[in-house]
Scaffold this active site. Sequence first.
Site, PDB file in Angstrom:
ATOM      1  N   GLY A   1     -14.376   8.012 -23.943  1.00  0.00           N
ATOM      2  CA  GLY A   1     -15.559   8.323 -24.742  1.00  0.00           C
ATOM      3  C   GLY A   1     -15.751   9.813 -24.927  1.00  0.00           C
ATOM      4  CB  CYS A   2     -14.670  12.864 -23.169  1.00  0.00           C
ATOM      5  SG  CYS A   2     -15.960  12.936 -21.924  1.00  0.00           S
ATOM      6  CB  VAL A   3     -14.785  14.155 -28.778  1.00  0.00           C
ATOM      7  CG1 VAL A   3     -14.073  13.866 -30.068  1.00  0.00           C
ATOM      8  CG2 VAL A   3     -16.116  13.475 -28.743  1.00  0.00           C
TER       9      VAL A   3
ATOM     10  CE  LYS B   1     -10.827  13.742 -24.142  1.00  0.00           C
ATOM     11  NZ  LYS B   1     -10.245  14.507 -25.238  1.00  0.00           N
TER      12      LYS B   1
END
Length: 111
Positions: free
Chosen positions: A109-111, A106
């Site tokens: 910075g991706c939630v 992933k």
Amino acid sequence: MATIEVNGKSYETDEEGYLVNLAEWNADVANYIAGTESIAMSDQHWEVINFLRGYFDEYQIAPAVRVLTKAIGKQLGPEKGNSQYLYELFPYGPGKQACKIAGLPKPTGCV
């Protein structure tokens, strides 16, 4: 940890469905994960997936959406290097969803 089974072989994933061993990725695994994400893979999807894998090979990191959009625009042209196009292909986030299908971690910075 969880596992998925594709063509009789088990693959370990983390709790969000990302492959644990990136080297085990192949097109069948990609199609399986895409199916779990309700995505029917087209040539346009594969173009982004292959781009992501090449980017990861070169930089050892999965790009965040802004970086991805810019890099795709440079390589594949402005009509593909925009978030609207990428979100049409990967509605749950071109960074997150495309990286999962590409067998990559992933993006930070991706939630």
